[in-house]
Write an enzyme that holds these catalytic residues in place. Structure first.
Site, PDB file in Angstrom:
ATOM      1  N   TYR A 161       0.835  -1.201   0.000  1.00 24.11           N
ATOM      2  CA  TYR A 161       0.000   0.000   0.000  1.00 24.11           C
ATOM      3  C   TYR A 161       0.872   1.253   0.000  1.00 24.11           C
ATOM      4  O   TYR A 161       0.648   2.182  -0.781  1.00 24.11           O
ATOM      5  CB  TYR A 161      -0.929  -0.023   1.218  1.00 24.11           C
ATOM      6  CG  TYR A 161      -1.813   1.188   1.336  1.00 24.11           C
ATOM      7  CD1 TYR A 161      -2.837   1.418   0.426  1.00 24.11           C
ATOM      8  CD2 TYR A 161      -1.622   2.112   2.356  1.00 24.11           C
ATOM      9  CE1 TYR A 161      -3.655   2.544   0.531  1.00 24.11           C
ATOM     10  CE2 TYR A 161      -2.430   3.227   2.478  1.00 24.11           C
ATOM     11  CZ  TYR A 161      -3.439   3.447   1.559  1.00 24.11           C
ATOM     12  OH  TYR A 161      -4.235   4.564   1.667  1.00 24.11           O
ATOM     13  N   GLU A 199     -12.035   5.810   4.601  1.00 19.35           N
ATOM     14  CA  GLU A 199     -11.472   6.630   5.682  1.00 19.35           C
ATOM     15  C   GLU A 199     -12.483   6.784   6.812  1.00 19.35           C
ATOM     16  O   GLU A 199     -12.110   6.769   7.991  1.00 19.35           O
ATOM     17  CB  GLU A 199     -11.024   7.997   5.165  1.00 19.35           C
ATOM     18  CG  GLU A 199      -9.849   7.958   4.205  1.00 19.35           C
ATOM     19  CD  GLU A 199      -8.542   7.448   4.798  1.00 19.35           C
ATOM     20  OE1 GLU A 199      -8.412   7.337   6.035  1.00 19.35           O
ATOM     21  OE2 GLU A 199      -7.628   7.143   4.009  1.00 19.35           O
ATOM     22  N   TRP A 208      -5.821   1.395  10.143  1.00 20.78           N
ATOM     23  CA  TRP A 208      -5.991   1.371   8.688  1.00 20.78           C
ATOM     24  C   TRP A 208      -5.781  -0.039   8.159  1.00 20.78           C
ATOM     25  O   TRP A 208      -6.404  -0.460   7.191  1.00 20.78           O
ATOM     26  CB  TRP A 208      -5.043   2.364   8.011  1.00 20.78           C
ATOM     27  CG  TRP A 208      -5.165   2.303   6.527  1.00 20.78           C
ATOM     28  CD1 TRP A 208      -4.215   1.875   5.646  1.00 20.78           C
ATOM     29  CD2 TRP A 208      -6.315   2.646   5.717  1.00 20.78           C
ATOM     30  NE1 TRP A 208      -4.703   1.927   4.356  1.00 20.78           N
ATOM     31  CE2 TRP A 208      -5.985   2.398   4.382  1.00 20.78           C
ATOM     32  CE3 TRP A 208      -7.586   3.117   6.021  1.00 20.78           C
ATOM     33  CZ2 TRP A 208      -6.883   2.614   3.330  1.00 20.78           C
ATOM     34  CZ3 TRP A 208      -8.476   3.336   4.976  1.00 20.78           C
ATOM     35  CH2 TRP A 208      -8.121   3.085   3.657  1.00 20.78           C
TER      36      TRP A 208
END
Length: 193
Positions: free
Chosen positions: A28, A50, A58
């Site tokens: 990522y 988000e 995350w």
């Protein structure tokens, strides 16, 4: 200011410390985070993810991203805008996503709002809040803000337009992820790439 600086990865290249903590993060960090994202559906997806991340790691979201995409019709605004109460209940039972009613309802409500916008309007709104001049490259993780005047203004503009579950911190995370700001640390292999 204290904080960690870039760390050498297995290939010898320096990276932001968080970008080396798991294999998922390496991919990522190196290929997505901080790269410019355009398009209403793509930005809607990032905005939703988000929001789902709020209060969580995350990594939790990243590892469930394919489940989210399947559950929310690949985040096509027009498709999600058609979801109704039965879909909300289906989503609450879907183990492939984060089953938080407020976040699911916000995702559906936001699609309904955005479906009424002109093509490119979300993209234009989000990108109009990119800083006019790039900031200095952060040297350590302590130099990376959680909120900026631009993220506060973006959150305010989105809320005024009827978008739910977005505050200044979520807006800044969106700005980082979608390349409106470049918060890769100075010396990070992904800073210039």
């Amino acid at each position: 200011m204290s904080g960690a600086g870039p760390v050498a990865g297995p290939d010898g290249g320096l990276r932001c410390p968080w970008g080396l903590s798991t294999e998922d993060y390496v991919a990522y960090h190196d290929t997505e985070w901080g790269k410019p994202v355009h398009g209403d559906d793509a930005l809607y997806e990032r905005l939703c993810l988000e929001a789902f991340q709020s209060g969580l790691s995350w990594l939790t979201i990243l590892r469930r991203r394919e489940g989210f995409r399947k559950a929310f019709s690949d985040f096509r605004i027009a498709s999600v805008a058609e979801f109704g109460p039965a879909d909300a209940e289906r989503l609450m039972a879907d183990e492939g996503i984060i089953r938080n009613r407020a976040k699911i309802e916000a995702t559906l409500a936001n699609a309904k709002v955005l479906a009424g916008w002109e093509a490119g309007e979300l993209d234009a709104l989000v990108w109009s809040h990119a800083p006019k001049k790039p900031g200095r490259a952060p040297r350590t993780t302590a130099d990376v803000p959680a909120v900026t005047p631009e993220s506060t203004a973006l959150a305010k503009a989105l809320k005024k337009a009827g978008i739910r579950f977005v505050g200044p911190t979520t807006a800044y995370a969106l700005m980082q992820a979608c390349g409106l700001v470049n918060d890769h640390l100075a010396g990070c292999v992904s800073r210039e790439g």
